[in-house]
Design an enzyme around this catalytic site. Structure first.
Site, PDB file in Angstrom:
ATOM      1  N   THR A 123      16.230  11.848  37.899  1.00  0.00           N
ATOM      2  CA  THR A 123      15.929  10.840  39.064  1.00  0.00           C
ATOM      3  C   THR A 123      15.662   9.579  38.649  1.00  0.00           C
ATOM      4  O   THR A 123      16.026   9.389  37.715  1.00  0.00           O
ATOM      5  CB  THR A 123      13.907  11.233  38.184  1.00  0.00           C
ATOM      6  OG1 THR A 123      14.122  12.838  38.069  1.00  0.00           O
ATOM      7  CG2 THR A 123      13.459  10.921  39.080  1.00  0.00           C
ATOM      8  N   GLY A 124      15.309   9.125  39.638  1.00  0.00           N
ATOM      9  CA  GLY A 124      15.460   7.727  40.025  1.00  0.00           C
ATOM     10  C   GLY A 124      16.178   7.130  41.015  1.00  0.00           C
ATOM     11  O   GLY A 124      17.575   7.664  41.384  1.00  0.00           O
ATOM     12  N   THR A 179      19.213   5.222  41.107  1.00  0.00           N
ATOM     13  CA  THR A 179      20.812   5.362  40.353  1.00  0.00           C
ATOM     14  C   THR A 179      21.156   6.405  40.774  1.00  0.00           C
ATOM     15  O   THR A 179      21.770   6.778  41.624  1.00  0.00           O
ATOM     16  CB  THR A 179      21.206   5.114  39.133  1.00  0.00           C
ATOM     17  OG1 THR A 179      20.337   3.335  38.731  1.00  0.00           O
ATOM     18  CG2 THR A 179      22.502   5.065  39.326  1.00  0.00           C
ATOM     19  N   ASP A 219      22.139  11.702  34.843  1.00  0.00           N
ATOM     20  CA  ASP A 219      20.424  10.747  35.473  1.00  0.00           C
ATOM     21  C   ASP A 219      20.113   9.725  34.778  1.00  0.00           C
ATOM     22  O   ASP A 219      21.877   9.412  34.074  1.00  0.00           O
ATOM     23  CB  ASP A 219      19.391  11.512  34.662  1.00  0.00           C
ATOM     24  CG  ASP A 219      18.272  11.541  34.678  1.00  0.00           C
ATOM     25  OD1 ASP A 219      17.954  10.407  35.631  1.00  0.00           O
ATOM     26  OD2 ASP A 219      17.761  12.056  33.632  1.00  0.00           O
ATOM     27  N   GLY A 220      19.875   8.667  34.829  1.00  0.00           N
ATOM     28  CA  GLY A 220      19.640   7.069  34.466  1.00  0.00           C
ATOM     29  C   GLY A 220      18.586   7.063  33.562  1.00  0.00           C
ATOM     30  O   GLY A 220      18.124   7.994  32.890  1.00  0.00           O
ATOM     31  N   ALA A 221      18.406   5.629  33.390  1.00  0.00           N
ATOM     32  CA  ALA A 221      17.616   5.719  31.977  1.00  0.00           C
ATOM     33  C   ALA A 221      17.063   4.306  32.019  1.00  0.00           C
ATOM     34  O   ALA A 221      18.019   3.201  33.043  1.00  0.00           O
ATOM     35  CB  ALA A 221      18.459   5.522  30.809  1.00  0.00           C
ATOM     36  N   GLY A 238      11.972   7.917  31.815  1.00  0.00           N
ATOM     37  CA  GLY A 238       9.925   7.554  31.951  1.00  0.00           C
ATOM     38  C   GLY A 238       9.664   7.798  33.254  1.00  0.00           C
ATOM     39  O   GLY A 238       8.204   7.080  34.102  1.00  0.00           O
ATOM     40  N   GLU A 297      12.707  15.917  32.799  1.00  0.00           N
ATOM     41  CA  GLU A 297      14.550  14.866  32.477  1.00  0.00           C
ATOM     42  C   GLU A 297      14.797  15.507  30.582  1.00  0.00           C
ATOM     43  O   GLU A 297      15.969  15.938  30.732  1.00  0.00           O
ATOM     44  CB  GLU A 297      14.310  13.829  32.623  1.00  0.00           C
ATOM     45  CG  GLU A 297      14.183  12.868  33.870  1.00  0.00           C
ATOM     46  CD  GLU A 297      13.914  11.347  34.076  1.00  0.00           C
ATOM     47  OE1 GLU A 297      14.368  11.216  35.010  1.00  0.00           O
ATOM     48  OE2 GLU A 297      13.559  11.482  33.176  1.00  0.00           O
TER      49      GLU A 297
END
Length: 228
Positions: free
Chosen positions: A28-29, A31, A84-86, A98, A106
């Protein structure tokens, strides 16, 4: 290069790890938005056959609209790879996620994946976690008591609010409390304490999970293998 260019560069590079026949977890997000576009392009141009599980309805819709097959995680076997992003990654490859309030979903996808890749721009790489507020997903019933317990431990909790002052709700209609700790010297100790607090569904510390980090830098994209 601006920050969005760095995000896109990292996402484009990470998309190269996707292989035909994969069961792929999509994060999610902002990037990941670029990642989904890059993966969809490969699906079209290379006739890849992949099946995906998404960590948010937004990502699922984007992927589906671009012709990528999306299924529910309950219907999926073990995932081959999740990208995923971070929000932060420290020098020991521990992370905070988050910022988009999707850390519960996630983490469910991440722990059910054989491999995890995080895609970030260079600003997300830090020495020590904690400058980015640590998100908690908290059930509404008793949430004020949870807040008081967190405050008593000097964890500087704040309910996350929408622009109109309402409490943010997660996919599962829970609240988000952000901990403005500043510095998390011992993330494993904090994670263990949070795991034992009734009312907290999940926290945003993603520890000992990532296998590779793809970083968009001014000098180019860097891929780092985490010592797992």
């Amino acid at each position: 290069m601006d920050i969005n260019q760095l995000k896109k560069a990292a996402a484009d590079e990470a998309a190269k790890f996707v292989e035909d026949g994969m069961m792929l977890g999509l994060g999610t997000g902002s990037t990941v938005f670029y990642l989904v576009e890059a993966v969809a392009k490969r699906v079209r141009e290379e006739n890849l056959h992949i099946t995906t599980v998404s960590t948010s309805s937004r990502t699922a819709k984007q992927a589906s609209d671009l012709g990528i097959k999306v299924i529910d995680i309950n219907d999926a076997p073990t995932l081959d790879l999740t990208i995923d992003g971070a929000d932060e990654i420290d020098e020991h490859f521990q992370g905070i996620k988050g910022g988009g309030a999707a850390h519960l979903l996630e983490k469910i996808v991440a722990i059910n994946s054989k491999r995890n890749i995080w895609i970030v721009d260079q600003s997300k790489m830090v020495k020590t976690l904690g400058a980015f507020p640590l998100p908690l997903e908290v059930i509404p019933f008793g949430s004020e008591k949870v807040y008081q317990r967190l405050a008593a431990e000097n964890l500087r909790p704040e309910f996350r609010l929408t622009e109109d002052g309402q409490r943010v709700r997660t996919h599962n209609k829970n609240f988000v409390i952000d901990l403005h700790v500043g510095t998390i010297e011992h993330p494993h100790i904090l994670a263990d304490w949070l795991d034992h607090q009734t009312g907290i569904v999940e926290h945003g510390l993603f520890l000992d999970l990532v296998n590779q980090v793809v970083i968009g830098k001014e000098s180019g994209v860097e891929i780092i293998n985490a010592p797992r």
